[in-house]
Design an enzyme around this catalytic site. Structure first.
Site, PDB file in Angstrom:
ATOM      1  N   ARG A  32       0.833  -1.214   0.000  1.00  0.00           N
ATOM      2  CA  ARG A  32       0.000   0.000   0.000  1.00  0.00           C
ATOM      3  C   ARG A  32       0.865   1.261   0.000  1.00  0.00           C
ATOM      4  NH1 ARG A  32      -4.547   0.783   4.573  1.00  0.00           N
ATOM      5  NH2 ARG A  32      -2.727   1.299   5.814  1.00  0.00           N
TER       6      ARG A  32
ATOM      7  N   ARG B 122       9.779  18.394  -8.899  1.00  0.00           N
ATOM      8  CA  ARG B 122      11.004  18.058  -9.659  1.00  0.00           C
ATOM      9  C   ARG B 122      12.255  18.589  -8.986  1.00  0.00           C
ATOM     10  NH1 ARG B 122       8.948  20.516 -15.246  1.00  0.00           N
ATOM     11  NH2 ARG B 122       8.613  22.148 -13.713  1.00  0.00           N
TER      12      ARG B 122
ATOM     13  N   LYS C 271      -2.699   7.069   1.103  1.00  0.00           N
ATOM     14  CA  LYS C 271      -2.481   7.395   2.518  1.00  0.00           C
ATOM     15  C   LYS C 271      -1.437   8.500   2.593  1.00  0.00           C
ATOM     16  CE  LYS C 271      -1.951   5.003   6.955  1.00  0.00           C
ATOM     17  NZ  LYS C 271      -3.003   5.667   7.693  1.00  0.00           N
TER      18      LYS C 271
ATOM     19  N   GLU D 185     -15.994   6.889   6.552  1.00  0.00           N
ATOM     20  CA  GLU D 185     -15.133   6.239   7.546  1.00  0.00           C
ATOM     21  C   GLU D 185     -14.922   7.204   8.692  1.00  0.00           C
ATOM     22  OE1 GLU D 185     -11.133   5.545   6.084  1.00  0.00           O
ATOM     23  OE2 GLU D 185     -11.177   7.361   4.874  1.00  0.00           O
TER      24      GLU D 185
HETATM   25  N1  PMP Z   1      -9.060   5.124   7.544  1.00  0.00           N
HETATM   26  C1  PMP Z   1      -8.143   6.067   7.783  1.00  0.00           C
HETATM   27  C2  PMP Z   1      -8.443   7.465   7.376  1.00  0.00           C
HETATM   28  C3  PMP Z   1      -6.928   5.736   8.389  1.00  0.00           C
HETATM   29  O1  PMP Z   1      -6.008   6.668   8.621  1.00  0.00           O
HETATM   30  C4  PMP Z   1      -6.684   4.394   8.759  1.00  0.00           C
HETATM   31  C5  PMP Z   1      -5.370   3.997   9.376  1.00  0.00           C
HETATM   32  N2  PMP Z   1      -5.139   4.609  10.595  1.00  0.00           N
HETATM   33  C6  PMP Z   1      -7.688   3.443   8.525  1.00  0.00           C
HETATM   34  C7  PMP Z   1      -8.851   3.844   7.885  1.00  0.00           C
HETATM   35  C8  PMP Z   1      -7.492   1.993   8.880  1.00  0.00           C
HETATM   36  O2  PMP Z   1      -6.569   1.413   8.009  1.00  0.00           O
HETATM   37  P1  PMP Z   1      -5.630   0.203   8.449  1.00  0.00           P
HETATM   38  O3  PMP Z   1      -6.521  -0.875   8.918  1.00  0.00           O
HETATM   39  O4  PMP Z   1      -4.889  -0.148   7.226  1.00  0.00           O
HETATM   40  O5  PMP Z   1      -4.763   0.708   9.548  1.00  0.00           O
END
Ligand code: PMP
Length: 290
Positions: A52, A105, A151, A184
């Site tokens: 990832r 760059r 991320k 989320e």
């Molecule tokens: N959503 C967000 C915005 C996150 O930052 C994270 C990780 N802290 C997650 C979901 C959960 O992802 P993971 O299970 O890969 O840690």
């Protein structure tokens, strides 16, 4: 020996672990990262996290100048050096040092940082009694502008939502997409249980495709539960039997109310507790040894 931090192939004492003020990670949040856990010298889902990281980097056209194998080794070496049995690992790659302009760059080499530390997001009590959630006005970033599947080091979207929750006396915020669907939480994915179904929003809506989320979906399937990725509305949350959050740092956190509307019985649900148990088992046996 004090804690050592890896920066670009070298180890530094915590107090000397510093990067340039010209690093675009600092100036613009131009970079990507991972949060990883190890349990009793087993790194949980290390390959998934490394994959990832490189995908996020690819998403912002950031070239990491070491291979995935070298990155994996660097993480393991840092854990060994720090003699940590249980750790929270923060793996960061930034655009690197440039000038005060945006132009990537100008940044010659990506910086790589590995910090191995401890984390406890929530008190133990919360895992037994459950978390109270609040929904917040700030929508999750729209994927067309900055895809939450990357991320990235720019977490202001999430931090603003967190501030909104804290301002009204809650620990965690539930965010919606700009179109009003459940997205989320600020650092965790969300699941609901309805009958024998376990449902979580699909990643294309604009959420981080959590690695804990994937692990929990697998566990659920193994338990004979009907696991689905489906668009959820506020109504689906209010009428769910159970609800919980997942994330590397938080693991699985039961949710017992959403803006004072009680979820299910108001206690952590049966399936949630079962998944928590199975998840703990998995972290004890599944992982890269060091
Ligand atoms: N959503 C967000 C915005 C996150 O930052 C994270 C990780 N802290 C997650 C979901 C959960 O992802 P993971 O299970 O890969 O840690």
């Amino acid at each position: 020996m004090g804690q050592k931090v890896y920066i670009n192939g070298e180890y530094f004492d915590k107090k000397d672990a510093k990067i340039s003020v010209f690093d675009h990670g600092l100036l613009y949040g131009d970079g990507v990262f991972e949060g990883i856990r190890s349990y009793k010298r087993l790194v949980f889902k290390l390959k998934e996290h490394i994959d990832r990281l490189y995908e996020s980097a690819h998403g912002i056209m950031l070239k990491i100048n070491i291979s995935k194998d070298e990155m994996t080794k660097a993480v393991i070496d840092t854990l060994k050096l720090n003699e940590m049995d249980d750790a929270y690992i923060r793996l960061i790659t930034t655009r690197g040092i440039g000038d005060l302009g945006l132009d990537p760059r100008k940044c010659k080499d990506a910086s790589i940082i590995i910090i191995t530390d401890k984390i406890q997001l929530y008190p133990e009590k919360l895992y037994r009694e459950g978390l109270k959630l609040i929904t917040v006005p700030t929508p999750r970033n729209i994927p067309e502008a900055l895809n939450p599947q990357i991320k990235s080091m720019n977490y202001l979207n999430n931090i603003l939502a967190k501030i909104e929750a804290i301002n009204v006396g809650y620990e965690e915020a539930l965010m919606f997409t700009a179109s009003g669907y459940v997205a989320e939480c600020t650092g965790d994915n969300i699941f609901v249980v309805k009958g024998n179904s376990l449902i979580t929003p699909p990643a294309y809506l604009g959420i981080l495709k959590g690695i804990t989320r994937a692990a929990v979906m697998d566990i659920g399937k193994g338990m004979g539960i009907d696991v689905k990725e489906e668009v959820l509305t506020r109504h689906n949350l209010y009428t769910s039997d159970e609800c919980f959050l997942t994330g590397t740092a938080a693991e699985i956190v039961p949710v017992i109310s959403i803006e004072k509307r009680v979820v299910g019985t108001g206690r952590p649900g049966r399936i949630t507790l079962e998944l928590m148990k199975e998840f703990r088992k998995l972290t004890k046996k599944d992982g890269v040894k060091y």
